[in-house]
Design a protein around this motif. Structure first.
Motif, mmCIF file in Angstrom:
data_model
loop_
_atom_site.group_PDB
_atom_site.id
_atom_site.type_symbol
_atom_site.label_atom_id
_atom_site.label_comp_id
_atom_site.label_asym_id
_atom_site.label_seq_id
_atom_site.Cartn_x
_atom_site.Cartn_y
_atom_site.Cartn_z
ATOM 1 N N UNK A 110 44.058 -18.231 13.189
ATOM 2 C CA UNK A 110 43.747 -17.122 13.894
ATOM 3 C C UNK A 110 43.365 -15.743 13.239
ATOM 4 N N UNK A 111 42.391 -15.007 13.623
ATOM 5 C CA UNK A 111 41.745 -13.968 12.655
ATOM 6 C C UNK A 111 42.024 -12.475 13.578
ATOM 7 N N UNK A 112 41.851 -11.551 13.141
ATOM 8 C CA UNK A 112 42.000 -9.994 13.641
ATOM 9 C C UNK A 112 40.854 -9.976 14.848
ATOM 10 N N UNK A 113 39.749 -10.475 14.347
ATOM 11 C CA UNK A 113 38.803 -10.191 15.310
ATOM 12 C C UNK A 113 38.823 -10.853 16.674
ATOM 13 N N UNK A 114 39.727 -11.736 16.742
ATOM 14 C CA UNK A 114 40.026 -12.412 18.005
ATOM 15 C C UNK A 114 40.847 -11.556 18.908
ATOM 16 N N UNK A 115 41.973 -10.889 18.356
ATOM 17 C CA UNK A 115 42.591 -9.876 18.862
ATOM 18 C C UNK A 115 41.841 -8.546 19.390
ATOM 19 N N UNK A 116 40.939 -8.315 18.495
ATOM 20 C CA UNK A 116 40.123 -7.008 18.779
ATOM 21 C C UNK A 116 39.422 -7.225 20.095
ATOM 22 N N UNK A 117 38.847 -8.285 20.178
ATOM 23 C CA UNK A 117 37.828 -8.660 21.428
ATOM 24 C C UNK A 117 38.649 -8.998 22.661
ATOM 25 N N UNK A 118 39.628 -9.348 22.562
ATOM 26 C CA UNK A 118 40.534 -9.815 23.606
ATOM 27 C C UNK A 118 41.194 -8.145 24.126
ATOM 28 N N UNK A 177 40.533 -26.258 21.030
ATOM 29 C CA UNK A 177 39.014 -26.264 20.853
ATOM 30 C C UNK A 177 38.796 -25.933 19.481
ATOM 31 N N UNK A 178 37.957 -26.769 18.738
ATOM 32 C CA UNK A 178 37.676 -26.558 17.084
ATOM 33 C C UNK A 178 36.984 -25.389 17.136
ATOM 34 N N UNK A 179 36.276 -24.790 17.901
ATOM 35 C CA UNK A 179 35.315 -23.611 17.543
ATOM 36 C C UNK A 179 35.669 -22.662 18.413
ATOM 37 N N UNK A 210 31.611 -15.792 16.447
ATOM 38 C CA UNK A 210 31.447 -15.355 17.958
ATOM 39 C C UNK A 210 32.226 -14.096 18.378
ATOM 40 N N UNK A 211 33.408 -14.057 17.707
ATOM 41 C CA UNK A 211 34.435 -12.962 17.966
ATOM 42 C C UNK A 211 33.805 -11.510 17.502
ATOM 43 N N UNK A 212 33.285 -11.728 16.207
ATOM 44 C CA UNK A 212 32.485 -10.581 15.608
ATOM 45 C C UNK A 212 31.392 -10.145 16.452
#
Length: 449
Positions: free
Chosen positions: A92-100, A309-311, A317-319
């Motif tokens: 995981x990356x921080x960007x997925x947390x930010x968008x969520x 899901x691989x992607x 996409x998150x950024x």
């Protein structure tokens, strides 16, 4: 631009090559052609430039996805920065947390989120989540409403007068040859804005229904607003029978800062999102009540509903989604609403002044022109006959000849780079169509009114 052929020579050359490698010369069924698809070289703001060097105001926006238009500078900058650091990881990356965090903070009823890659996947997993939560298999959905390419969501997508059955109990119909009959048996088909019908059918099948899937304003169903009584009937009947309500806002999330559901009094248990939340990149999301979303929880072992899901949640996409959504503030939505009102109001005035057998529906940054004088109430009323279909093809061609890409029989969308000048141009071109096609409108008016 007037009188330009539907597609230029280079598009025709590209299509000749494409027919050697794709089954029908295209890579998706939604590609419009007249009779050759228009191949695009680049996009900038609210405009597209085709391979033959012509410029078009884009009212498709990749099927309402590009709310900031093409090559939106903040997204381009964010993607360039991320690409230099990697396009996807298993971690995981921080960007997925930010968008969520943005989605949970902005969209009502979204306590938790899971990311996927498309709107189809979002619907697929929302339906599976409802089944996992309730232990029931059936779903109910609206006739003519598009919910991606998942078998159960596709039922009655293309129903016709020949097979859609009784108005009070629509037939579940297949969308492709070979669709299993068992799928049709597991879907209850509802008519949009049919208050008594939804109460009866949801109650009749309640003991087997996991969820009712509802697009607050179905594009293919006419882009018509729901009656408050219709929304109330669905919610009251669903709640009293422990049926989950899934709001499909993959398209209609663009209606306001907080989405479409709050505008119509809908309080869903699950919400599917996509399109605008990806900033132009592939994305989908399932959000909803904390207790329902717990079916995805794998912290104590195998979850009720495994989802990978691989992607999924890839950093590109998150950024892109995070930047795009941050720029969709209240001011941006006010701008889109203003332009949408100019377009729909101007089209209505043009119709009224000329007594043309047409109408326009939509809300916020969306509009759809109908080849009928009376605004349709649902998919059946919006269903075009042969004369209406011919008229709409002529309308789409006329817009293209005048430098505007207008979707044929679907929602047209406005983007933030557009100005009042572009909104007024849309109205002027539409009025020009009415003036130049008076004989055609008069000849077939009695058939489509």
């Amino acid at each position: 631009m007037a009188g330009a052929p539907p597609a230029g020579q280079r598009s025709e050359d590209h299509f000749s090559r494409a027919r050697l490698v794709f089954p029908d010369g295209t890579s998706r069924v939604s590609v419009e052609r007249d009779s050759v698809p228009r191949y695009i070289e680049r996009g900038a703001g609210s405009y597209l430039f085709d391979v033959d060097g012509r410029r078009f105001l884009d009212l498709n926006g990749n099927f309402t996805t590009l709310i900031h238009g093409h090559a939106f500078a903040p997204v381009v900058e964010a993607l360039t920065h991320q690409l230099q650091r990697g396009s996807c990881f298993a971690n995981p990356t921080e960007s997925e947390i930010e968008l969520a965090e943005l989605l949970c903070g902005r969209i009502p009823q979204v306590d938790r989120v899971r990311f996927v890659n498309t709107g189809t996947e979002a619907i697929l997993f929302a339906i599976k989540a409802a089944r996992a939560f309730t232990g029931r298999a059936k779903i109910a959905k609206l006739e003519g409403a598009y919910h991606g390419a998942y078998d159960w969501g596709e039922v009655s997508l293309v129903a016709t007068p020949e097979n859609w059955g009784d108005a009070s109990a629509p037939n579940p119909t297949a969308v492709y040859y070979g669709m299993p009959a068992s799928v049709l048996d597991e879907v209850v088909v509802l008519r949009f804005n049919d208050i008594e019908g939804v109460r009866h059918l949801l109650s009749l099948h309640a003991h087997k229904l996991a969820a009712v899937v509802l697009d607050p304003m179905p594009s293919r169903g006419g882009l018509v607003a729901p009656k408050p009584e219709f929304i109330a009937a669905i919610q009251e009947t669903a709640r009293s029978n422990d049926i989950l309500v899934i709001a499909d806002e993959v398209l209609n999330l663009r209606q306001s800062f907080r989405g479409a559901s709050p505008l119509y009094g809908l309080v869903p248990d699950l919400i599917t999102m996509g399109k605008i939340i990806g900033g132009g990149l592939p994305i989908g999301a399932i959000g909803g009540r904390k207790d329902v979303m717990r079916v995805f929880d794998a912290s104590a072992g195998r979850p009720r509903l495994p989802q990978g899901g691989t992607f999924s949640a890839n950093p590109l996409s998150m950024k892109a989604g995070l930047v795009a959504m941050r720029h969709l503030d209240e001011e941006a939505f006010a701008h889109l609403d203003m332009l949408g009102n100019i377009v729909r109001g101007g089209i209505n005035q043009a119709i009224s002044r000329r007594g043309a057998p047409l109408s326009v529906t939509g809300a916020a940054s969306l509009f759809r022109i109908h080849p009928m004088a009376k605004i349709p109430n649902d998919y059946r009323e919006a269903y075009p006959g042969p004369a209406a279909t011919t008229l709409m093809k002529q309308l789409t061609r006329f817009f293209a000849e005048n430098g505007i890409i207008l979707p044929n029989g679907a929602a047209a969308s406005i983007s933030t780079p557009m100005t009042r000048a572009e909104a007024e141009l849309i109205v002027d071109v539409f009025a020009g169509f009415l003036d130049s096609h008076q004989d055609m409108l008069g000849a077939i008016g009695s058939q489509i009114a």
